[in-house]
Design a protein around this motif. Structure first.
Motif, PDB file in Angstrom:
ATOM      1  N   UNK A 130     -97.728 -55.268 -32.709  1.00  0.00           N
ATOM      2  CA  UNK A 130     -97.079 -55.954 -31.595  1.00  0.00           C
ATOM      3  C   UNK A 130     -98.040 -56.982 -30.999  1.00  0.00           C
ATOM      4  N   UNK A 131     -97.630 -58.221 -30.998  1.00  0.00           N
ATOM      5  CA  UNK A 131     -98.468 -59.298 -30.456  1.00  0.00           C
ATOM      6  C   UNK A 131     -98.278 -59.341 -28.940  1.00  0.00           C
ATOM      7  N   UNK A 132     -98.915 -58.406 -28.258  1.00  0.00           N
ATOM      8  CA  UNK A 132     -98.752 -58.298 -26.802  1.00  0.00           C
ATOM      9  C   UNK A 132     -99.987 -57.624 -26.219  1.00  0.00           C
ATOM     10  N   UNK A 133    -100.844 -58.394 -25.580  1.00  0.00           N
ATOM     11  CA  UNK A 133    -102.050 -57.834 -24.982  1.00  0.00           C
ATOM     12  C   UNK A 133    -101.802 -57.301 -23.574  1.00  0.00           C
ATOM     13  N   UNK A 134    -100.790 -57.835 -22.900  1.00  0.00           N
ATOM     14  CA  UNK A 134    -100.468 -57.337 -21.571  1.00  0.00           C
ATOM     15  C   UNK A 134     -99.767 -55.986 -21.685  1.00  0.00           C
ATOM     16  N   UNK A 135    -100.258 -54.973 -20.992  1.00  0.00           N
ATOM     17  CA  UNK A 135     -99.656 -53.642 -21.117  1.00  0.00           C
ATOM     18  C   UNK A 135     -98.148 -53.618 -20.907  1.00  0.00           C
ATOM     19  N   UNK A 136     -97.665 -54.346 -19.880  1.00  0.00           N
ATOM     20  CA  UNK A 136     -96.233 -54.296 -19.592  1.00  0.00           C
ATOM     21  C   UNK A 136     -95.418 -54.810 -20.778  1.00  0.00           C
ATOM     22  N   UNK A 137     -95.871 -55.898 -21.389  1.00  0.00           N
ATOM     23  CA  UNK A 137     -95.150 -56.449 -22.534  1.00  0.00           C
ATOM     24  C   UNK A 137     -95.138 -55.462 -23.695  1.00  0.00           C
ATOM     25  N   UNK A 138     -96.265 -54.847 -23.937  1.00  0.00           N
ATOM     26  CA  UNK A 138     -96.367 -53.876 -25.026  1.00  0.00           C
ATOM     27  C   UNK A 138     -95.476 -52.666 -24.746  1.00  0.00           C
ATOM     28  N   UNK A 139     -95.542 -52.155 -23.533  1.00  0.00           N
ATOM     29  CA  UNK A 139     -94.736 -50.991 -23.146  1.00  0.00           C
ATOM     30  C   UNK A 139     -93.253 -51.282 -23.319  1.00  0.00           C
ATOM     31  N   UNK A 140     -92.809 -52.430 -22.839  1.00  0.00           N
ATOM     32  CA  UNK A 140     -91.390 -52.778 -22.941  1.00  0.00           C
ATOM     33  C   UNK A 140     -90.950 -52.897 -24.397  1.00  0.00           C
ATOM     34  N   UNK A 141     -91.786 -53.494 -25.230  1.00  0.00           N
ATOM     35  CA  UNK A 141     -91.454 -53.644 -26.647  1.00  0.00           C
ATOM     36  C   UNK A 141     -91.297 -52.290 -27.316  1.00  0.00           C
ATOM     37  N   UNK A 142     -92.267 -51.403 -27.106  1.00  0.00           N
ATOM     38  CA  UNK A 142     -92.228 -50.089 -27.747  1.00  0.00           C
ATOM     39  C   UNK A 142     -91.047 -49.272 -27.226  1.00  0.00           C
ATOM     40  N   UNK A 143     -90.801 -49.326 -25.936  1.00  0.00           N
ATOM     41  CA  UNK A 143     -89.688 -48.565 -25.364  1.00  0.00           C
ATOM     42  C   UNK A 143     -88.351 -49.011 -25.951  1.00  0.00           C
ATOM     43  N   UNK A 144     -88.222 -50.299 -26.218  1.00  0.00           N
ATOM     44  CA  UNK A 144     -86.942 -50.817 -26.733  1.00  0.00           C
ATOM     45  C   UNK A 144     -86.701 -50.438 -28.190  1.00  0.00           C
ATOM     46  N   UNK A 145     -87.766 -50.259 -28.962  1.00  0.00           N
ATOM     47  CA  UNK A 145     -87.568 -49.895 -30.369  1.00  0.00           C
ATOM     48  C   UNK A 145     -87.666 -48.390 -30.599  1.00  0.00           C
ATOM     49  N   UNK A 146     -87.994 -47.645 -29.576  1.00  0.00           N
ATOM     50  CA  UNK A 146     -88.226 -46.203 -29.713  1.00  0.00           C
ATOM     51  C   UNK A 146     -87.034 -45.418 -30.262  1.00  0.00           C
ATOM     52  N   UNK A 147     -85.761 -45.807 -30.028  1.00  0.00           N
ATOM     53  CA  UNK A 147     -84.661 -45.013 -30.591  1.00  0.00           C
ATOM     54  C   UNK A 147     -84.720 -44.841 -32.103  1.00  0.00           C
ATOM     55  N   UNK A 148     -85.437 -45.721 -32.789  1.00  0.00           N
ATOM     56  CA  UNK A 148     -85.553 -45.630 -34.239  1.00  0.00           C
ATOM     57  C   UNK A 148     -86.319 -44.393 -34.678  1.00  0.00           C
ATOM     58  N   UNK A 149     -87.203 -43.886 -33.832  1.00  0.00           N
ATOM     59  CA  UNK A 149     -88.246 -42.971 -34.286  1.00  0.00           C
ATOM     60  C   UNK A 149     -88.148 -41.572 -33.690  1.00  0.00           C
ATOM     61  N   UNK A 150     -88.795 -40.633 -34.398  1.00  0.00           N
ATOM     62  CA  UNK A 150     -88.948 -39.286 -33.874  1.00  0.00           C
ATOM     63  C   UNK A 150     -90.236 -39.107 -33.112  1.00  0.00           C
ATOM     64  N   UNK A 151     -91.166 -40.047 -33.245  1.00  0.00           N
ATOM     65  CA  UNK A 151     -92.428 -39.980 -32.535  1.00  0.00           C
ATOM     66  C   UNK A 151     -93.146 -41.315 -32.587  1.00  0.00           C
ATOM     67  N   UNK A 152     -94.075 -41.515 -31.649  1.00  0.00           N
ATOM     68  CA  UNK A 152     -94.845 -42.758 -31.546  1.00  0.00           C
ATOM     69  C   UNK A 152     -96.331 -42.423 -31.595  1.00  0.00           C
ATOM     70  N   UNK A 153     -97.046 -42.992 -32.563  1.00  0.00           N
ATOM     71  CA  UNK A 153     -98.504 -42.860 -32.628  1.00  0.00           C
ATOM     72  C   UNK A 153     -99.125 -44.205 -32.243  1.00  0.00           C
TER      73      UNK A 153
END
Length: 420
Positions: free
Chosen positions: A112-135
């Motif tokens: 994810x090309x996002x150094x700002x925490x908020x941008x990174x958090x929002x990106x991961x949260x939006x794609x999270x339904x795909x997964x059973x876990x996040x590492x």
């Protein structure tokens, strides 16, 4: 092998016979018109409607339940620093291979090309339904703390920053075994941690969960011991403030902190521990010098001044390698198998104890052969299992699953195929 030969071999490995280290396989029949109609239209509409009616059915009809995202923004790639998201991709692919090899967990690596925490958090949260876990992986401190905390709060699947917790779990497994060997108790020992980033903070926190006392712990960053009279005290992040001490003036340098200490944890940089400082420590000191590839002190230098120490590094060419692969595939295997909502403290402690206990068991011949050893047994040069020990999955994953069930983090019962 020379450095140039190693460089070429590494690049060739990643390029040939096809670029990268990962691929995708088809898991269902797909060779007839009937199978095509089931896999895609019109048959695929049925699981779509089922999941729309009951989101938990995604675990029945898709790969979600065995799929983990390995996600990074490339701000702390190995020991190379801020390399950027794209340059971190080989590491993320490598992590994916370890998940698949050791725990049969499928992975999508996501940069994810996002150094700002908020941008990174929002990106991961939006794609999270795909997964059973996040590492989460290779994210610089202190942003990594904010990112993990926010995602744990927002998501109902396990979120695990391996640079924090994987290191802490394996280190603490070695710590409790080493303490047993020297006849010391974790609640009594004095611990000095050099490095106040992701791994250092997580290791100190987990040590507390295992019984260490905060008043016996000193955390050291680039400016020395973190204490309440520091000029920059008001500017320290909240993670460092957890371990701010009331250390007296003479104990505010690294050398001063080490006087009488029982345990040194190094998660900082090469060569920062001077051999003569080891002489300041208590009898039978425990040295975890985990900077890679060059530790805070090389074992040869440490042994030259102290014969009574037990030492671990992050390197495979010395005894007692603290390697995260002892932990993270099996943490996720256990968590996924009971559909855990989170990876909590109880699950981490269970992993610590399971890894530690495994080091006390007879070592299989296949492990001895792989490491060209005639024998290995619990002792100063073997306080944690070897990374390729095939028993790790059968020991650690069930311990984590049991802790998830017992602590209320699981949505499924303890699996019937796991040992009782």
């Amino acid at each position: 092998m020379t450095n140039e030969e190693l460089k070429k071999a590494a690049l060739d490995y990643h390029e040939f016979p096809r670029p990268g280290k990962l691929g995708i396989e088809i898991t269902k029949g797909f060779s007839t018109p009937e199978e095509l109609s089931l896999a895609y239209t019109p048959g695929v509409a049925e699981p779509v409607l089922a999941i729309q009616a009951n989101p938990e059915d995604a675990y029945r009809y898709t790969a979600k339940g065995n799929l983990v995202a390995v996600i990074s923004n490339g701000t702390a790639v190995l020991g190379l620093g801020d390399c950027g998201a794209l340059a971190g991709k080989p590491v993320m692919e490598g992590k994916a291979v370890l998940f698949k090899k050791f725990a049969d967990i499928d992975v999508f690596d996501i940069e994810v090309d996002a150094k700002e925490p908020k941008d990174f958090i929002d990106t991961v949260a939006r794609i999270a339904p795909t997964f059973g876990g996040i590492n989460l992986e290779d994210i610089a401190a202190p942003s990594c703390f904010e990112i993990e905390d926010a995602l744990i709060e927002r998501l109902d699947i396990p979120v695990f920053h391996d640079d924090q917790h994987g290191t802490a779990i394996v280190l603490c497994a070695g710590l409790i075994n080493a303490l047993e060997l020297v006849g010391k108790k974790i609640e009594d020992v004095r611990i000095v941690c050099l490095g106040a980033g992701a791994a250092g903070i997580a290791s100190m926190r987990l040590a507390v969960d295992l019984g260490a006392r905060r008043e016996n712990m000193l955390l050291v960053d680039r400016k020395g011991v973190i204490h309440r009279d520091r000029d920059d005290f008001s500017k320290l992040n909240k993670e460092k403030l957890e371990f701010a001490s009331a250390a007296s003036a003479e104990r505010r340098s690294l050398a001063g902190a080490l006087a009488g200490a029982d345990v040194f944890i190094g998660v900082s940089g090469p060569g920062l521990m001077k051999p003569e400082w080891l002489m300041l420590m208590a009898e039978n000191p425990l040295i975890f010098a985990l900077s890679n590839p060059v530790p805070e002190i090389l074992p040869e230098a440490a042994w030259s001044v102290r014969k009574d120490l037990i030492m671990a590094t992050g390197r495979s060419d010395y005894p007692n390698q603290v390697n995260n692969v002892l932990c993270f595939p099996f943490i996720f295997r256990g968590a996924l198998d009971v559909r855990a909502r989170t990876i909590n403290s109880a699950m981490k402690v269970a992993a610590v104890k399971a890894i530690a206990e495994l080091a006390k068991q007879p070592v299989p011949q296949e492990v001895l052969a792989a490491y060209r050893k005639n024998s290995l047994s619990f002792g100063p040069d073997y306080i944690i299992p070897k990374p390729i020990d095939p028993r790790l999955r059968d020991i650690v994953a069930p311990a984590v699953a049991r802790a998830a069930v017992d602590s209320g983090a699981a949505r499924l019962p303890y699996p019937a195929h796991y040992p009782v």
